[in-house]
Design an enzyme around this catalytic site. Structure first.
Site, PDB file in Angstrom:
ATOM      1  N   PHE A 192       0.841  -1.201   0.000  1.00 42.84           N
ATOM      2  CA  PHE A 192       0.000   0.000   0.000  1.00 42.84           C
ATOM      3  C   PHE A 192       0.872   1.244   0.000  1.00 42.84           C
ATOM      4  CE2 PHE A 192      -2.374   3.344   2.336  1.00 42.84           C
ATOM      5  CZ  PHE A 192      -3.449   3.481   1.465  1.00 42.84           C
ATOM      6  N   ASP A 208     -19.797 -15.089  -4.994  1.00 46.44           N
ATOM      7  CA  ASP A 208     -18.653 -15.812  -4.429  1.00 46.44           C
ATOM      8  C   ASP A 208     -17.322 -15.167  -4.808  1.00 46.44           C
ATOM      9  OD1 ASP A 208     -17.447 -17.836  -2.988  1.00 46.44           O
ATOM     10  OD2 ASP A 208     -18.572 -19.434  -3.980  1.00 46.44           O
ATOM     11  N   GLY A 241     -17.009 -19.744   1.563  1.00 43.17           N
ATOM     12  CA  GLY A 241     -17.690 -19.638   2.855  1.00 43.17           C
ATOM     13  C   GLY A 241     -17.509 -18.233   3.381  1.00 43.17           C
ATOM     14  N   ASP A 254     -17.587  -9.371   6.349  1.00 44.73           N
ATOM     15  CA  ASP A 254     -17.211  -8.115   6.988  1.00 44.73           C
ATOM     16  C   ASP A 254     -18.339  -7.104   6.845  1.00 44.73           C
ATOM     17  OD1 ASP A 254     -16.765  -6.538   4.430  1.00 44.73           O
ATOM     18  OD2 ASP A 254     -15.296  -8.138   4.124  1.00 44.73           O
ATOM     19  N   GLU A 295     -37.093 -38.792   7.189  1.00 43.98           N
ATOM     20  CA  GLU A 295     -36.250 -37.591   7.197  1.00 43.98           C
ATOM     21  C   GLU A 295     -36.965 -36.424   6.506  1.00 43.98           C
ATOM     22  OE1 GLU A 295     -31.621 -38.932   7.171  1.00 43.98           O
ATOM     23  OE2 GLU A 295     -32.832 -39.653   5.492  1.00 43.98           O
TER      24      GLU A 295
HETATM   25  C1  GLA Z   1     -17.269 -21.823  -2.681  1.00 46.08           C
HETATM   26  C2  GLA Z   1     -18.532 -21.616  -1.866  1.00 46.08           C
HETATM   27  C3  GLA Z   1     -19.357 -22.867  -1.925  1.00 46.08           C
HETATM   28  C4  GLA Z   1     -19.699 -23.183  -3.361  1.00 46.08           C
HETATM   29  C5  GLA Z   1     -18.440 -23.303  -4.175  1.00 46.08           C
HETATM   30  C6  GLA Z   1     -18.753 -23.419  -5.655  1.00 46.08           C
HETATM   31  O1  GLA Z   1     -16.432 -22.730  -2.075  1.00 46.08           O
HETATM   32  O2  GLA Z   1     -18.239 -21.234  -0.569  1.00 46.08           O
HETATM   33  O3  GLA Z   1     -20.520 -22.732  -1.151  1.00 46.08           O
HETATM   34  O4  GLA Z   1     -20.525 -22.165  -3.865  1.00 46.08           O
HETATM   35  O5  GLA Z   1     -17.590 -22.188  -4.001  1.00 46.08           O
HETATM   36  O6  GLA Z   1     -17.620 -23.530  -6.421  1.00 46.08           O
END
Ligand code: GLA
Length: 732
Positions: free
Chosen positions: A280, A478, A527, A532, A612
C-alpha cells in the site's frame, strides 16, 4: 444534541444514550483523546498528566517545557514525526521525500445526519438518527490535511470514524499507512479479542492480554479473509458476557486490513484499525484526496453481550440495505452439496420439486451452470448459460422452478477467471499477473483486475445479461481465492491497486443493487472469507462457512456473533455424515444449529428417507414460527462452545416477552454431570410459560439457577425451549 463543542474548554464531546467520547484541542492545536466510556458530563482533561520523561521528546512549541510529550499523551489521530514513537495511525511520504506529519487543528463543523463516503460502504442514518462531526487538521509545513469524520448514532451506542487525506501541497505525496480509528487509553488493563481462522473454520474467538509490544492481526490477502476477521474487541480484564467495560471496532471494508493493540512504555494502551500497510502506497497529486473506509465503534459497560447487541442492531438497521434487510429471509435450498458440478437441468428440477414439497421457498443453482464449467479447472469468466447442460434456457429453468412455487437464485463469481476460458484467452492482461513472473494459482483460478473500470464494466454487462434472462430473485456472490501477483497494467502506482480493486468491487455491487433492488444477495468467499461489515452494505447475508458441520458451526457461529447479526449469518442443514468432517448428527441438531442464521438446506433431498423428509417439513414449520424472533431479537451467548460441554444461545424479543433458548451437547460421558443453561434478558420475577411442555417458570429463578439439560445417551443432542411471558406479576 449528541455532539457538543465547549468553546471555553475546547472539548468536542460525542454523547450516545449510554456512552460518551471526548477529545480536546489543546494549547498547541493537537487533538488529544480524553475519554471513551460510560456516559458522563463535564470536562475530562484532568486525565491528562504531564511529567518530564526521559527520551520522550517535546514539540518545539512547548519551549522549555519538558513535561509535554506526544510520546505520552493520548491522541485522536497520531502520526509519525511528532515525537510519538508508538505505532502511528498515519504515515505520509511528503513532497520532500520525508515521512513526518504534524497535524494540528484548523476547524471543525457539526451537522445533522450521518456522513456518507463516496464509493465506499458506510453506516447510513438520517437527521433524526445521527449527527456528524468533521474536524480538519493540517500539517502547516507539508500542507497535507487530515479530515477526521465522526458519525454518532445515539440510540445504538455507536460512533463511526473515518479520515480523508487531502494533498493541499504543490507536489506529489503518498499515503503509506492509514488507520481511521485509534483508541488511546491512559489507564487500565485490557484483553484483545480477535477472530482468527482458516477456510472452513472461520472466526474462532481468541482472547489474549494486551501486553508491552504490539499484537497485530490483519489480512494481506486483498480481502478481509478467513484468517483474521476485520473486527476486534478491547475488553477490560474482568469483563464477561454480562458485566464490565469493552470496546468494539469493526472495519467497514472488504480488503486487506490491520489492527494493532499494544501497551506503551507508560502502560497506556493504543488500538488501531485500518488498511493493510503491505503493498500500500497511495499516490496523491496536488488537490487529490484519499478517503479511508470507516470503522464502527461501540462501547458497553455491561459486558460483551450488550456490545454485540449494539453492533447487531446498528448493522441490521443502518448498514444492511434493501427489501430484505429487516425481513425474514426465504428458506432456501442450495444445490452445491447436493450435486457439486455434476448436474443436469432435469436433476435440478427433480431436486426443486422435492424442495417445494417440503416447504422450502427458494431454489439456488450453485456453481457449474455456465461456459464449460464442469469442474474447478475451467470456465470462470465465461458468463454464458450452458443451455446444453441445463437442457433449456435460464428463463425456462427459472420459469419451471417458479411454477413449483419456489423463488429462483443463482451463483456467480464475477471477480475470477480460469486460464482455460474464452475470457482469459482474449484478455490475458485482465488477470493479476506480474510481467515476467508466473502467477500463483489458487483453486486453478486467477483474479481479474477489478481496479480497472473496463474490466468491471465488461463483467457487469455479462452478469446483467444473465440475470435478465430469467426471474432471478437471489444471487450468491462468491470469491474463491486470495489475491496475489498484484500488478495492474494501467499505471506505475502499484501501491494503489488493492484499494482500487475493492472500490471496483463496490462499484460493481452498487450497480447491481441499484439495478435489481429486489434481488437478495448473499456474499460468499469460500464460505466466510469475506464476512465483513463492508459487504453487509450490499449483501445483507453472507455464507458463514464452507463448513456445514453442525458441531463445528457452533464455534464458527459463536465467534461470528460477537460482531455480526444473526440475520447476516448464512447457515444450512446439510447431509449426515457431513461432507467436510464426516461427523454424524441428527436432523434435529443440524436444524437447531442452522436456526442461528438465515436457515436453509444444502443436501440431496432425493437421497433422504420418508421419515427424514417428514422431519424437514416439521423443521421448516418450527423455524418459521420463530424466524422473526431469531432475525430481530436480541442475541445472547449462553456458553462458549470452544470449552463448554454444551453450546447454548438465546434470542429474546426487544420487549422481553418472548425467548428462544437453544442448546447442543458437545461432550458425552457415562454418568454425566448435569449442565444448567441460564437464560438471560427475561423480565425479572415474572412467570414465563415454556410453549412445548406448557410448564411455567419464574424468570428470576430461570436466569439465576438455569434450566437443566437432560442427560441422555447419544452424541450431539439438540434441545430448545421457547418461553413466553405469562404473568407480569410473578404469580403462578
Ligand atoms: C465456494 C462456496 C461454496 C460453493 C463453491 C462453488 O467454495 O463457498 O458454497 O458455492 O464455491 O464452487
Amino acid at each position: 444534541m449528541s455532539i457538543v463543542y465547549d468553546k471555553a474548554q475546547k472539548t468536542l464531546t460525542l454523547h450516545t444514550k449510554n456512552t460518551t467520547y471526548q477529545m480536546q484541542i489543546d494549547r498547541y492545536g493537537f487533538l488529544l483523546h480524553l475519554y471513551y466510556g460510560k456516559r458522563a458530563d463535564g470536562c475530562m482533561d484532568y486525565l491528562l498528566t504531564f511529567y518530564d520523561r526521559g527520551f520522550s521528546g517535546n514539540p518545539y512549541d512547548a519551549g522549555k517545557d519538558k513535561t509535554y510529550s506526544m510520546d505520552a499523551l493520548p491522541q485522536e489521530f497520531p502520526s509519525l514525526g511528532t515525537g510519538d514513537y508508538r505505532t502511528p495511525a498515519c504515515i505520509i511520504k511528503n513532497t520532500d521525500r520525508t515521512y513526518s506529519s504534524d497535524f494540528r487543528y484548523v476547524s471543525h463543523s457539526i451537522r445533522e445526519g450521518k456522513y456518507s463516503l463516496k464509493g465506499l460502504p458506510a453506516v447510513y442514518a438520517d437527521d433524526s438518527v445521527a449527527q456528524t462531526l468533521e474536524v480538519v487538521l493540517e500539517d502547516r509545513v507539508s500542507k497535507v490535511r487530515a479530515v477526521l469524520l465522526y458519525g454518532v448514532l445515539p440510540e445504538y451506542d455507536v460512533i463511526t470514524r473515518s479520515v480523508k487525506i487531502v494533498n493541499a501541497s504543490a507536489g506529489h505525496i503518498s499515503v503509506k499507512k492509514l488507520a481511521p480509528a485509534c483508541l488511546d487509553m491512559v489507564s487500565g488493563e485490557y484483553d484483545f479479542i480477535t477472530f482468527y481462522g482458516r477456510h472452513a473454520m472461520e472466526r474462532n474467538y481468541q482472547r489474549l492480554p494486551v501486553g508491552h509490544g504490539v499484537s497485530k492481526i490483519g489480512s494481506l490477502r486483498g480481502t478481509s479473509s478467513h484468517q483474521y476477521n476485520p473486527a476486534v474487541i478491547l475488553a477490560e480484564r474482568e469483563t464477561t458476557e454480562e458485566a464490565g467495560g469493552c470496546y468494539a471496532m469493526s472495519f467497514v471494508y472488504s480488503g486487506g486490513f490491520q489492527s494493532e493493540a499494544g501497551m506503551d512504555q507508560y502502560c497506556q494502551t493504543r488500538v488501531l484499525m485500518g488498511l493493510c500497510e503491505e503493498q500500500f502506497a497511495y499516490p496523491l497529486e496536488p488537490d487529490e484526496e484519499f478517503q479511508a473506509p470507516e470503522v464502527i465503534l461501540s462501547y458497553s459497560s455491561e459486558g460483551l453481550g450488550r456490545l454485540s447487541q449494539n453492533l447487531h442492531r446498528c448493522m441490521r438497521a443502518h448498514l444492511c440495505r434493501g427489501k430484505y434487510k429487516e425481513t425474514v429471509r426465504p428458506v432456501l435450498l442450495n444445490s452445491w452439496e447436493a450435486f457439486y458440478f455434476d448436474f443436469t437441468g432435469d436433476a435440478l428440477l427433480k431436486l426443486a420439486e422435492q424442495a417445494a414439497a417440503l416447504g422450502i421457498e427458494m431454489f439456488v443453482m450453485d456453481d457449474g451452470w455456465f461456459g464449460n464449467r464442469d469442474s474447478e479447472l475451467r470456465g470462470l469468466g465465461d458468463w454464458e448459460v450452458n443451455e446444453e447442460k441445463l437442457g433449456c434456457t435460464l428463463g425456462e429453468l427459472s420459469g419451471k422452478i417458479n411454477a413449483m412455487g419456489l423463488k429462483f437464485g443463482i451463483w456467480i463469481e464475477p471477480e475470477m477467471v480460469n486460464e482455460d476460458s474464452e475470457l482469459y484467452r482474449e484478455h490475458p492482461d485482465w488477470a493479476f499477473v506480474i510481467p515476467g513472473r508466473r502467477p500463483n494459482r489458487s483453486r486453478h483460478q486467477l483474479v481479474l483486475d477489478f481496479s480497472r473500470k473496463e474490466v468491471v464494466d465488461y463483467i457487469y454487462e455479462k452478469i446483467c445479461a444473465v440475470l435478465d434472462q430469467g426471474n432471478v430473485e437471489y444471487i450468491k456472490w462468491d470469491m474463491n481465492r486470495s489475491i496475489a501477483d498484484v500488478y495492474s497494467a494501467t499505471g506505475d502506482s502499484q501501491g494503489r491497486v488493492l484499494y482500487d480493486y475493492v472500490l471496483g468491487l463496490y462499484d460493481f455491487l452498487e450497480r447491481i443493487v441499484q439495478r435489481y433492488p429486489d434481488i437478495l444477495i448473499e456474499g460468499c468467499s469460500g464460505g466466510g472469507g469475506r464476512f465483513d461489515a463492508g459487504m453487509l452494505y450490499y449483501t445483507p447475508q453472507i455464507w458463514c462457512s464452507d463448513n456445514t458441520d453442525a458441531i463445528d458451526r457452533l464455534e464458527i457461529q459463536y465467534g461470528t456473533s460477537f460482531i455480526y447479526p444473526v440475520s447476516s449469518v448464512g447457515s444450512h442443514v446439510s447431509a449426515s455424515p457431513n461432507h467436510q468432517t464426516g461427523r454424524v448428527t441428527s436432523m434435529k441438531t443440524r436444524g437447531v444449529a442452522a436456526t442461528a442464521g438465515t436457515f436453509g438446506y444444502e443436501l440431496n433431498l432425493n437421497e433422504l428417507s420418508d421419515e427424514e423428509k417428514e422431519e424437514i417439513r416439521g423443521q421448516i414449520k418450527e423455524y418459521k414460527k420463530h424466524a422473526r424472533l431469531v432475525q430481530q431479537g436480541l442475541y445472547y451467548r449462553l456458553t462458549n462452545p470452544q470449552s463448554a460441554d454444551t453450546g447454548a444461545w438465546e434470542f429474546v424479543s426487544e420487549d422481553g416477552r418472548e425467548a428462544l433458548v437453544q442448546a447442543v451437547t458437545i461432550k458425552q460421558h457415562a454418568n454425566m454431570e448435569v449442565s444448567y443453561i441460564k437464560p438471560r434478558g427475561l423480565r425479572e420475577n415474572t412467570v414465563y410459560r415454556e410453549t412445548e411442555s406448557g410448564r411455567k417458570y419464574n424468570s428470576t429463578a430461570l436466569m439465576e439457577a438455569g434450566i437443566p439439560v437432560p442427560v441422555e445417551q447419544g452424541e450431539y443432542r439438540a434441545y430448545q425451549w421457547h418461553f413466553v411471558l405469562e404473568d407480569e406479576n410473578g404469580r403462578k
